[in-house]
Write a protein that holds these residues in place. Structure first.
Motif, short mmCIF file in Angstrom:
data_model
loop_
_atom_site.label_atom_id
_atom_site.label_comp_id
_atom_site.label_asym_id
_atom_site.label_seq_id
_atom_site.Cartn_x
_atom_site.Cartn_y
_atom_site.Cartn_z
N ASN A 9 0.87 -1.17 0.00
CA ASN A 9 0.00 0.00 0.00
C ASN A 9 0.91 1.23 0.00
O ASN A 9 1.46 1.60 1.04
N THR A 10 1.09 1.82 -1.17
CA THR A 10 2.01 2.95 -1.29
C THR A 10 1.43 4.22 -0.67
O THR A 10 2.19 5.06 -0.18
N ASP A 11 0.12 4.35 -0.66
CA ASP A 11 -0.52 5.53 -0.10
C ASP A 11 -0.36 5.59 1.42
O ASP A 11 0.05 6.61 1.98
N LYS A 12 -0.62 4.49 2.09
CA LYS A 12 -0.54 4.44 3.56
C LYS A 12 0.80 3.90 4.05
O LYS A 12 1.04 3.81 5.24
N ARG A 46 -2.01 -15.58 11.03
CA ARG A 46 -2.64 -15.79 9.73
C ARG A 46 -3.98 -15.05 9.60
O ARG A 46 -4.30 -14.52 8.53
N GLU A 47 -4.76 -15.05 10.67
CA GLU A 47 -6.10 -14.43 10.60
C GLU A 47 -6.04 -12.94 10.25
O GLU A 47 -6.72 -12.51 9.32
N PRO A 48 -5.25 -12.13 10.97
CA PRO A 48 -5.19 -10.72 10.55
C PRO A 48 -4.54 -10.55 9.19
O PRO A 48 -4.94 -9.65 8.43
N TYR A 49 -3.58 -11.39 8.86
CA TYR A 49 -2.96 -11.31 7.53
C TYR A 49 -4.02 -11.46 6.44
O TYR A 49 -4.09 -10.65 5.51
N GLU A 50 -4.85 -12.48 6.55
CA GLU A 50 -5.90 -12.70 5.55
C GLU A 50 -6.93 -11.58 5.55
O GLU A 50 -7.38 -11.16 4.49
N LEU A 51 -7.28 -11.08 6.73
CA LEU A 51 -8.21 -9.95 6.82
C LEU A 51 -7.62 -8.72 6.14
O LEU A 51 -8.29 -8.06 5.34
N PHE A 52 -6.35 -8.41 6.43
CA PHE A 52 -5.71 -7.22 5.87
C PHE A 52 -5.57 -7.33 4.35
O PHE A 52 -5.64 -6.33 3.64
N LEU A 53 -5.37 -8.56 3.84
CA LEU A 53 -5.33 -8.75 2.38
C LEU A 53 -6.69 -8.46 1.75
O LEU A 53 -6.77 -7.83 0.70
N ARG A 54 -7.75 -8.95 2.38
CA ARG A 54 -9.11 -8.73 1.86
C ARG A 54 -9.54 -7.28 2.00
O ARG A 54 -10.23 -6.74 1.13
N ASP A 55 -9.16 -6.67 3.12
CA ASP A 55 -9.60 -5.31 3.44
C ASP A 55 -8.41 -4.52 4.00
O ASP A 55 -8.24 -4.44 5.22
N SER A 57 -7.87 -1.51 4.53
CA SER A 57 -8.18 -0.45 5.49
C SER A 57 -8.26 -1.01 6.92
O SER A 57 -8.05 -0.26 7.88
N ALA A 58 -8.52 -2.30 7.06
CA ALA A 58 -8.56 -2.92 8.39
C ALA A 58 -7.18 -2.95 9.03
O ALA A 58 -7.06 -3.07 10.26
N ALA A 59 -6.13 -2.83 8.25
CA ALA A 59 -4.75 -2.85 8.77
C ALA A 59 -4.33 -1.51 9.34
O ALA A 59 -3.33 -1.44 10.07
N LEU A 60 -5.03 -0.45 9.05
CA LEU A 60 -4.55 0.89 9.37
C LEU A 60 -4.37 1.13 10.87
O LEU A 60 -3.41 1.80 11.27
#
Length: 87
Positions: A9-12, A46-55, A57-60
Motif C-alpha cells: 500500500n504505497t498511499d498508507k 494468519r487471521e489478521p494477515y488474511e483480513l488485511f489482504l481482503r480489506d 483499510s482494516a490494517a490501518l
C-alpha cells in the motif's frame, strides 16, 4: 530472513507478506534514521494477515500502532541503538 511482500500500500506506506524460511506473516513499515532508510517487520498471525489482504483499510489501526512503537513486542528483528522513525 527473506521477506516476500504479497501486498503493498504505497498511499498508507505499509506492506504485508510472508517470511520465506519461517512462513511467518508480517506487516512492515518504512523507517529512517540519520544514516539509512529501512523497514521494520512486525509479526502477525494468519487471521489478521488474511483480513488485511481482503480489506487493507482494516490494517490501518495496526499500522498506526506500529508507527507509534506500540507493537514493539511483535518486531521480527529487534532494532539497534540508532532506531529509525516511521516515515
Amino acid at each position: 530472513m527473506k521477506f516476500n511482500d504479497t501486498f503493498v500500500n504505497t498511499d498508507k506506506r505499509f506492506t504485508l507478506g510472508i517470511e520465506a524460511a519461517s512462513g511467518k506473516y508480517y506487516v512492515s513499515i518504512p523507517v529512517s534514521n540519520r544514516l539509512v532508510d529501512y523497514d521494520e517487520y512486525y509479526e502477525i498471525s494468519r487471521e489478521p494477515y488474511e483480513l488485511f489482504l481482503r480489506d487493507p483499510s482494516a490494517a490501518l489501526i495496526f499500522v498506526e500502532r506500529c508507527k507509534a512503537r506500540q507493537e514493539d513486542e511483535s518486531l521480527m528483528v529487534k532494532p539497534g541503538a540508532d532506531r529509525g522513525v516511521a516515515t
